[in-house]
Design a protein around this motif. Sequence first.
Motif, PDB file in Angstrom:
ATOM      1  N   ALA A   1       5.922   7.717   0.436  1.00  0.00           N
ATOM      2  CA  ALA A   1       7.373   6.949   1.162  1.00  0.00           C
ATOM      3  C   ALA A   1       7.937   6.886   0.768  1.00  0.00           C
ATOM      4  O   ALA A   1       9.037   6.784   0.322  1.00  0.00           O
ATOM      5  N   TYR A   2       7.462   6.398  -1.019  1.00  0.00           N
ATOM      6  CA  TYR A   2       8.635   5.618  -2.043  1.00  0.00           C
ATOM      7  C   TYR A   2       8.995   6.477  -2.736  1.00  0.00           C
ATOM      8  O   TYR A   2       9.867   6.400  -3.122  1.00  0.00           O
ATOM      9  N   ARG A   3       8.300   7.705  -3.358  1.00  0.00           N
ATOM     10  CA  ARG A   3       8.847   8.808  -3.821  1.00  0.00           C
ATOM     11  C   ARG A   3       9.447   9.311  -2.764  1.00  0.00           C
ATOM     12  O   ARG A   3      10.961   9.812  -3.413  1.00  0.00           O
TER      13      ARG A   3
ATOM     14  N   GLY B   1      15.611  -1.040   4.531  1.00  0.00           N
ATOM     15  CA  GLY B   1      14.883  -0.112   5.401  1.00  0.00           C
ATOM     16  C   GLY B   1      14.598   0.866   3.856  1.00  0.00           C
ATOM     17  O   GLY B   1      14.967   2.459   4.445  1.00  0.00           O
ATOM     18  N   ASN B   2      14.706   0.544   2.258  1.00  0.00           N
ATOM     19  CA  ASN B   2      14.092   1.194   1.941  1.00  0.00           C
ATOM     20  C   ASN B   2      13.157   1.280   1.470  1.00  0.00           C
ATOM     21  O   ASN B   2      13.020  -0.463   1.051  1.00  0.00           O
TER      22      ASN B   2
ATOM     23  N   VAL C   1      12.084   1.769  -2.220  1.00  0.00           N
ATOM     24  CA  VAL C   1      12.191   1.696  -3.217  1.00  0.00           C
ATOM     25  C   VAL C   1      13.240   0.006  -3.472  1.00  0.00           C
ATOM     26  O   VAL C   1      12.407  -0.799  -4.738  1.00  0.00           O
ATOM     27  N   HIS C   2      13.627  -0.981  -2.755  1.00  0.00           N
ATOM     28  CA  HIS C   2      13.912  -2.207  -2.925  1.00  0.00           C
ATOM     29  C   HIS C   2      13.085  -3.102  -1.820  1.00  0.00           C
ATOM     30  O   HIS C   2      12.546  -4.506  -2.725  1.00  0.00           O
ATOM     31  N   GLN C   3      12.318  -2.376  -1.407  1.00  0.00           N
ATOM     32  CA  GLN C   3      11.162  -3.796  -0.864  1.00  0.00           C
ATOM     33  C   GLN C   3       9.995  -3.616  -1.584  1.00  0.00           C
ATOM     34  O   GLN C   3      10.341  -5.454  -2.356  1.00  0.00           O
ATOM     35  N   ARG C   4       9.985  -2.834  -2.643  1.00  0.00           N
ATOM     36  CA  ARG C   4       8.778  -3.156  -3.198  1.00  0.00           C
ATOM     37  C   ARG C   4       9.995  -4.111  -4.458  1.00  0.00           C
ATOM     38  O   ARG C   4       8.749  -5.324  -5.661  1.00  0.00           O
ATOM     39  N   ALA C   5      10.864  -3.926  -5.148  1.00  0.00           N
ATOM     40  CA  ALA C   5      11.844  -4.888  -5.936  1.00  0.00           C
ATOM     41  C   ALA C   5      11.789  -5.678  -5.710  1.00  0.00           C
ATOM     42  O   ALA C   5      11.614  -7.254  -6.021  1.00  0.00           O
ATOM     43  N   ILE C   6      12.099  -5.771  -3.734  1.00  0.00           N
ATOM     44  CA  ILE C   6      12.218  -7.945  -3.535  1.00  0.00           C
ATOM     45  C   ILE C   6      10.938  -8.242  -3.218  1.00  0.00           C
ATOM     46  O   ILE C   6      10.339  -9.590  -3.011  1.00  0.00           O
TER      47      ILE C   6
END
Length: 408
Positions: free
Chosen positions: A253-255, A304-305, A307-312
């Motif tokens: 899902a991340y990729r 909802g993304n 990539v941003h969830q991991r960064a946050i």
Amino acid sequence: MATTLKPPKRLVMHRWHWRGKNLRGEMVSGELIAGDIGEVRQELARQKIIVKRISRKSGLFGLGRIRSRDVTLFARQLATMIRAGVPLLQGCKVVGETLKNPAMRNLVETLANDISAGASFSEALAKHPTRFDRMFVNMVAAGEQSGALDKMLERVASYREKVETLKGRVKKALYYPAAVILVGLGVTALLLVKVVPQFESLFAGFGAELPAFTRFTIHLSELTQAYWWQAILAVALLVFGMRQAAARSPGFAYRLHQLMLKLPVLGNIVDKGSIARFSRTLATTFNAGIPLVEALETAAGATGNRVHQRAIAAVREDVDSGQQLNFAMRRTKVFPLMAVQMVSIGEESGELDVMLDKVAEFYEEEVDNQVDALTSLLEPFIIVVLGVMVGGLVASMYLPIFQMGSAI
């Protein structure tokens, strides 16, 4: 001997279809939402209806489903009731009676039952995490503690309306090209299956070699007729498989989300929409008095993304360890420089929620402008693509006829 009070029985609402006669003797019919058939009979009696038949609608199309706008409408109406001085429990019952969606009305009746049994409003909401997210529950709890429940509900409703509007714009940017491609493929498949075979039978009597372009089209038509259902099944399985893989594998899902952010034009819209939702959510929760670390956790789910969830999540860990928010955001290299600078100004001035709101407004406007620009750019491109696809097939079919005419 002490007696324990039993909580009131949960009221389940149903949709009822009725038929009867009015005072003029005319046959009338309609639907009502009620807990049992007795309530339906009482309501019809008040309306002077002579009941002939009452049946309960059930199954897939019984109560229906609850949409996000139903929850938003409930929050706004309840805020109005509380501001007018109506007690919370009575306000829930009044709002529940005005709701048209039977599933939402059933949910509000359940909330009212929990409140009458002694639970706080936030505790009643927390029992339905699929309907009321963590931010909704936390803001209601903050409103109950500060005595400003109406303001918090109003703020939640405004927040949800802005987020839903932004989601709609981003979905339009994603769905519009996909819908056009599907229409183009559908028209092409229809021509290959229905129109090209008619020309093929005509060309069989020519006795001359067909042009290469025409032979290619006929071969493509034969493949489409022979394997059309396998192609549809393969596409359906591919879509289903990707959805299942994204749901089961966080790495996949991340990729997938990372790839989406790299798409031309569309990726920029998705990226800015995600940043706008993050900023709006963080501003709303932080302004409600929720600690920044907890507010970051809530805001991560709103992007909802992945990539941003991991960064946050990384930002949350850094803030929890004592770093400033703007420094933690800069380290991730995911957030735009303008957003980081605005957050830095907000932290220095003590107006972080105001600056986050400005960031959200800026990127929401950017999304609006880019979606409008994308729509304007796609329209001529779509005309060209459909013209080439459909016009190419038609030209390939008429090419042998033109060659015969020139030979004569």
